[in-house]
Design an enzyme around this catalytic site. Structure first.
Site, PDB file in Angstrom:
ATOM      1  N   ASN A  14       0.865  -1.181   0.000  1.00  0.00           N
ATOM      2  CA  ASN A  14       0.000   0.000   0.000  1.00  0.00           C
ATOM      3  C   ASN A  14       0.901   1.229   0.000  1.00  0.00           C
ATOM      4  OD1 ASN A  14      -1.844   2.000   0.453  1.00  0.00           O
ATOM      5  ND2 ASN A  14      -2.135   1.524   2.611  1.00  0.00           N
ATOM      6  N   LYS A  16       0.094   4.318  -0.225  1.00  0.00           N
ATOM      7  CA  LYS A  16      -0.514   5.557   0.320  1.00  0.00           C
ATOM      8  C   LYS A  16      -0.352   6.694  -0.697  1.00  0.00           C
ATOM      9  CE  LYS A  16       0.576   3.916   4.878  1.00  0.00           C
ATOM     10  NZ  LYS A  16      -0.278   4.109   6.023  1.00  0.00           N
ATOM     11  N   HIS A  99      -9.549   1.090   4.824  1.00  0.00           N
ATOM     12  CA  HIS A  99      -8.254   1.383   5.452  1.00  0.00           C
ATOM     13  C   HIS A  99      -8.483   2.384   6.584  1.00  0.00           C
ATOM     14  CE1 HIS A  99      -4.190   2.867   6.072  1.00  0.00           C
ATOM     15  NE2 HIS A  99      -3.791   1.716   5.534  1.00  0.00           N
ATOM     16  N   GLU A 101      -7.012   4.939   7.519  1.00  0.00           N
ATOM     17  CA  GLU A 101      -6.892   6.364   7.161  1.00  0.00           C
ATOM     18  C   GLU A 101      -8.160   6.853   6.460  1.00  0.00           C
ATOM     19  OE1 GLU A 101      -3.086   6.011   5.200  1.00  0.00           O
ATOM     20  OE2 GLU A 101      -2.223   5.445   7.127  1.00  0.00           O
ATOM     21  N   GLU A 171      -5.412  -4.720  10.684  1.00  0.00           N
ATOM     22  CA  GLU A 171      -4.423  -3.658  10.822  1.00  0.00           C
ATOM     23  C   GLU A 171      -4.714  -2.857  12.088  1.00  0.00           C
ATOM     24  OE1 GLU A 171      -2.455  -2.695   6.845  1.00  0.00           O
ATOM     25  OE2 GLU A 171      -4.153  -1.377   7.033  1.00  0.00           O
ATOM     26  N   GLY A 177       2.247   2.601  10.416  1.00  0.00           N
ATOM     27  CA  GLY A 177       3.180   3.713  10.207  1.00  0.00           C
ATOM     28  C   GLY A 177       3.836   4.220  11.477  1.00  0.00           C
ATOM     29  N   SER A 216       3.398  -1.835  10.373  1.00  0.00           N
ATOM     30  CA  SER A 216       4.847  -1.788  10.595  1.00  0.00           C
ATOM     31  C   SER A 216       5.536  -3.132  10.387  1.00  0.00           C
ATOM     32  CB  SER A 216       5.149  -1.221  11.988  1.00  0.00           C
ATOM     33  OG  SER A 216       4.652   0.110  12.094  1.00  0.00           O
TER      34      SER A 216
HETATM   35  C1  PEP Z   1      -0.795   0.438   5.900  1.00  0.00           C
HETATM   36  O1  PEP Z   1      -0.682   1.543   5.390  1.00  0.00           O
HETATM   37  O2  PEP Z   1      -1.826  -0.221   5.739  1.00  0.00           O
HETATM   38  C2  PEP Z   1       0.309  -0.071   6.693  1.00  0.00           C
HETATM   39  C3  PEP Z   1       0.211  -1.258   7.234  1.00  0.00           C
HETATM   40  O3  PEP Z   1       1.373   0.770   6.813  1.00  0.00           O
HETATM   41  P1  PEP Z   1       2.777   0.420   7.542  1.00  0.00           P
HETATM   42  O4  PEP Z   1       3.256  -0.910   6.992  1.00  0.00           O
HETATM   43  O5  PEP Z   1       3.675   1.551   7.138  1.00  0.00           O
HETATM   44  O6  PEP Z   1       2.527   0.362   8.996  1.00  0.00           O
END
Ligand code: PEP
Length: 253
Positions: A14, A16, A99, A101, A171, A177, A216
């Protein structure tokens, strides 16, 4: 209904709101060549303007590509939105829905997420449904309640057969992040809980459901996470912007 789709290992990237034509060219070319030797299926989810670039650069490879969101509407006066049929029109296979966000910054409620999920499926895309609790919700001891509520909102609208066509990504919002990964035990606990909830309605769908972990993930923690019995792969954000890191994570699956 029997679940017949083969269980595949799937790792999504992803991006972003990152990238440009030049940096994407380097990244997609490296992922394409690195993924050629990976047995598992790999997909990258890129910003809308770069879907055509992904289509061109990934054609004929074993890397699928997808969008990071999709409209809940099929068509009409929704300026700025992109429909699932438009995505499907030129070969996009996946769309992330729900997601964190989108849920927190753009008001995607459980109802909207379920509608986006259905819009994607109806147009022939595979939705990647994200669920997960915030830090405050985890600290309040309501992780299970939140994640089950998010799952049930989609299950109620889509039905179990449709859920079986999708991918779920757990998630935890506090891990996205932030560099704070859920421990393998914490992630496994929620993945097992999601699978058990789905199994209550349809054991075959639960067994075949791909449940990815996101938050992460790095090459250094991927193997232990993916080694958990209910973690079927990863949804990777930040690390998917560095080809070697992303491919290292895919290889750990
Ligand atoms: C995400 O954006 O869904 C995500 C898991 O980001 P990150 O791996 O940077 O934590």
């Amino acid at each position: 209904m029997a679940y017949t789709m083969p269980r595949i290992k799937f790792v999504a990237g992803n991006w972003k709101m990152h990238g440009n034509l030049a940096s994407n060219l380097a990244l997609l070319t490296a992922v394409r060549s690195g993924a050629a030797s990976l047995g598992g299926q790999v997909a990258v989810c890129v910003p809308y303007p770069y879907l055509a670039q992904a289509q061109a650069l990934l054609a004929g490879s074993n890397v699928a590509w997808g969008a990071q969101d999709v409209s809940e509407h099929a068509q009409g006066a929704y300026t700025g939105e992109v429909s699932a049929a438009m995505l499907n029109d030129f070969g996009c296979r996946y769309a992330i829905v729900g997601h964190s966000e989108r849920r927190s910054f753009y008001g995607d409620t459980d109802t909207v997420v379920a509608a986006k999920f259905m819009a994607a499926l109806k147009a022939g895309l595979t939705p990647i449904l994200c669920v997960g609790e915030t830090l405050a919700e985890r600290e309040a001891g309501i992780t299970a309640e939140v994640v089950i509520r998010q799952m049930e909102a989609v299950m109620a609208v889509a039905g179990m057969a449709a859920l079986g066509e999708a991918v779920v990504a757990y998630e935890p919002v506090w891990a996205i992040g932030t560099g704070k990964t859920a421990t393998p035990a914490q992630a496994q606990e929620v993945h097992a809980m999601i699978r058990a909830r789905v199994a209550r309605d349809d054991a075959a769908v639960a067994e075949g459901l791909q449940i990815l972990y996101g938050g992460s993930v790095k090459p250094s923690n991927a193997r232990e996470l993916f080694g958990q019995p209910d973690i079927d792969g990863g949804l990777i954000g930040g690390a998917s912007l560095v080809a070697d890191d992303f491919l290292g994570i895919c290889a750990a699956g």
